[in-house]
Write an enzyme that holds these catalytic residues in place. Structure first.
Site, mmCIF file in Angstrom:
data_model
loop_
_atom_site.group_PDB
_atom_site.id
_atom_site.type_symbol
_atom_site.label_atom_id
_atom_site.label_comp_id
_atom_site.label_asym_id
_atom_site.label_seq_id
_atom_site.Cartn_x
_atom_site.Cartn_y
_atom_site.Cartn_z
ATOM 1 N N SER A 9 0.808 -0.999 -0.084
ATOM 2 C CA SER A 9 0.150 0.100 -0.103
ATOM 3 C C SER A 9 0.855 1.378 0.132
ATOM 4 O O SER A 9 1.811 1.494 1.030
ATOM 5 C CB SER A 9 -0.845 0.137 1.319
ATOM 6 O OG SER A 9 -1.579 1.253 1.334
ATOM 7 N N HIS A 34 -0.816 -0.768 -4.480
ATOM 8 C CA HIS A 34 -2.200 -0.547 -3.976
ATOM 9 C C HIS A 34 -2.163 0.966 -3.955
ATOM 10 O O HIS A 34 -1.316 1.661 -3.018
ATOM 11 C CB HIS A 34 -2.330 -1.419 -2.693
ATOM 12 C CG HIS A 34 -3.797 -1.196 -2.114
ATOM 13 N ND1 HIS A 34 -4.829 -1.758 -2.775
ATOM 14 C CD2 HIS A 34 -4.207 -0.419 -1.008
ATOM 15 C CE1 HIS A 34 -5.966 -1.499 -1.916
ATOM 16 N NE2 HIS A 34 -5.562 -0.604 -0.977
ATOM 17 N N ASP A 36 -4.312 4.134 -2.486
ATOM 18 C CA ASP A 36 -5.504 4.507 -1.584
ATOM 19 C C ASP A 36 -5.946 5.958 -1.955
ATOM 20 O O ASP A 36 -5.356 6.769 -1.614
ATOM 21 C CB ASP A 36 -5.389 4.357 -0.211
ATOM 22 C CG ASP A 36 -5.129 2.996 0.163
ATOM 23 O OD1 ASP A 36 -6.209 2.125 0.139
ATOM 24 O OD2 ASP A 36 -3.865 2.358 0.796
ATOM 25 N N MET A 38 -8.779 8.677 -1.394
ATOM 26 C CA MET A 38 -9.806 9.075 -0.323
ATOM 27 C C MET A 38 -10.275 10.388 -0.478
ATOM 28 O O MET A 38 -9.413 11.273 -1.133
ATOM 29 C CB MET A 38 -9.245 9.089 1.289
ATOM 30 C CG MET A 38 -8.393 7.717 1.541
ATOM 31 S SD MET A 38 -7.585 7.455 2.977
ATOM 32 C CE MET A 38 -6.672 6.062 3.151
ATOM 33 N N HIS A 67 -8.149 1.866 -4.869
ATOM 34 C CA HIS A 67 -9.017 1.452 -3.829
ATOM 35 C C HIS A 67 -9.722 2.699 -3.381
ATOM 36 O O HIS A 67 -9.242 3.634 -2.827
ATOM 37 C CB HIS A 67 -8.142 0.850 -2.529
ATOM 38 C CG HIS A 67 -9.148 0.566 -1.189
ATOM 39 N ND1 HIS A 67 -8.674 0.455 -0.107
ATOM 40 C CD2 HIS A 67 -10.686 0.696 -1.106
ATOM 41 C CE1 HIS A 67 -9.639 0.268 0.695
ATOM 42 N NE2 HIS A 67 -10.960 0.367 0.013
ATOM 43 N N MET A 69 -12.028 5.095 -1.525
ATOM 44 C CA MET A 69 -12.768 5.258 -0.638
ATOM 45 C C MET A 69 -13.227 6.963 -0.410
ATOM 46 O O MET A 69 -12.890 7.971 -0.073
ATOM 47 C CB MET A 69 -11.925 5.321 0.821
ATOM 48 C CG MET A 69 -11.236 3.832 1.011
ATOM 49 S SD MET A 69 -9.600 3.569 2.163
ATOM 50 C CE MET A 69 -8.770 3.849 0.766
ATOM 51 N N MET A 142 -12.380 -5.394 3.752
ATOM 52 C CA MET A 142 -11.435 -4.549 4.633
ATOM 53 C C MET A 142 -11.318 -5.183 6.146
ATOM 54 O O MET A 142 -11.983 -5.446 6.620
ATOM 55 C CB MET A 142 -12.222 -3.263 4.809
ATOM 56 C CG MET A 142 -12.141 -2.253 3.895
ATOM 57 S SD MET A 142 -10.536 -1.749 3.167
ATOM 58 C CE MET A 142 -9.658 -0.974 4.633
ATOM 59 N N ASP A 176 -7.073 -6.130 3.222
ATOM 60 C CA ASP A 176 -6.340 -4.718 3.474
ATOM 61 C C ASP A 176 -6.664 -4.262 4.757
ATOM 62 O O ASP A 176 -7.741 -4.024 5.161
ATOM 63 C CB ASP A 176 -7.111 -4.004 2.352
ATOM 64 C CG ASP A 176 -6.689 -2.311 2.145
ATOM 65 O OD1 ASP A 176 -5.530 -2.279 2.954
ATOM 66 O OD2 ASP A 176 -7.064 -1.583 1.769
HETATM 67 C C1 DX5 Z 1 -6.679 1.893 4.911
HETATM 68 C C2 DX5 Z 1 -6.165 1.486 3.418
HETATM 69 C C3 DX5 Z 1 -5.161 0.625 3.634
HETATM 70 C C4 DX5 Z 1 -3.930 0.903 4.292
HETATM 71 C C5 DX5 Z 1 -3.158 -0.499 4.832
HETATM 72 O O1 DX5 Z 1 -7.813 2.645 4.663
HETATM 73 O O2 DX5 Z 1 -7.261 1.134 2.692
HETATM 74 O O3 DX5 Z 1 -4.550 0.154 1.921
HETATM 75 O O4 DX5 Z 1 -2.672 1.465 3.644
HETATM 76 O O5 DX5 Z 1 -2.128 -0.162 5.778
HETATM 77 P P1 DX5 Z 1 -1.633 -1.082 6.659
HETATM 78 O O6 DX5 Z 1 -1.182 -2.362 5.963
HETATM 79 O O7 DX5 Z 1 -0.489 -0.498 7.431
HETATM 80 O O8 DX5 Z 1 -2.836 -1.525 7.564
HETATM 81 ZN ZN ZN Z 2 -6.829 0.408 0.794
#
Ligand code: DX5
Ligand code: ZN
Length: 227
Positions: A9, A34, A36, A38, A67, A69, A142, A176
């Protein structure tokens, strides 16, 4: 047999050196990156969007596992498609009304559709998206509340993974949140094959070793060496 995919990630990377960080992870054996995305609304954090994906795409051919969010995933399809995203995983909680249209648009932009669900969302909510004429091709379970890296893995989410794997033997199932060498066996033995890991990879002295441990866990489970 579904292939193991290890996806660091990039939320845990040094964003000021994103291209170099991506390159480093790929050299260390990552299959996917990956990403993220948001919006500060669906989750209480704000990260990256299409402009950053577009910049990164100029530096790598890697599979960018996005991903989303965000509250309005449909607004992101066009810009992310143009930017060069590979996978587009939206949250089922944000697409109750329009998931069919959303999947259709994601595919028409050449991206691979996936659906994610928060810890409190029952697994049954994604079944209709897997049985549709135009189905999603991955489910992201998740294992922490979405929004931040570095949280504790929730083992009770493994029931969702087990139910999914039983019903869909060849589906890509991604986990994740809180994944690392000490938790990955729980996920792989439940049936997950796509492993996202942020802090456990980026915080390690030898990230390549962690990546290969994660992969080995999925491979060994699939080979029946572990239960
Ligand atoms: C959280 C993200 C994850 C996050 C995971 O909302 O979707 O992808 O980066 O990080 P770790 O592996 O540190 O839990
Ligand atoms: Zn994620």
């Amino acid at each position: 047999m579904v292939k193991p995919k290890i996806a660091p990630s990039m939320l845990s990377s040094d964003f000021a050196n994103l291209a170099a960080e991506a390159d480093r992870m790929l050299r260390y054996g990552a299959d996917w990156l990956h990403m993220d995305i948001m919006d500060g609304h669906f989750v209480p954090n704000l990260t990256i969007g299409a402009p950053v994906i577009e910049s990164l795409r100029k530096h790598t051919d890697a599979y960018l596992d996005c991903h989303l969010m965000v509250t309005n995933p449909i607004d992101y399809v066009e810009p992310l498609g143009k930017a060069g995203a590979s996978g587009f995983t939206f949250h089922v909680e944000a697409a109750k009304e329009n998931w069919q249209e959303l999947i259709h648009r994601i595919k028409s932009k050449g991206m691979r559709p996936g659906v994610a669900l928060k810890p409190e969302t029952p697994i049954e909510e994604v079944y209709s998206l897997l049985e549709a004429k135009d189905p999603v091709e991955m489910v992201l379970v998740m294992t922490v509340q979405p929004g931040f890296g570095g949280q504790k893995f929730m083992p009770e989410m493994m029931d969702k993974v087990r139910s999914l794997r039983k019903k869909y033997p060849s589906l890509d199932i991604e986990v994740d949140g809180g994944l690392g060498p000490s938790t990955v066996d729980l996920a792989s033995s439940a049936g997950a094959n796509c492993i996202v890991a942020g802090s456990s990879v980026f915080g390690a002295s030898y990230p390549a070793q962690v990546i290969s441990q994660l992969r080995k866990s999925v491979q060994d489970t699939q080979a029946g060496c572990k239960k």
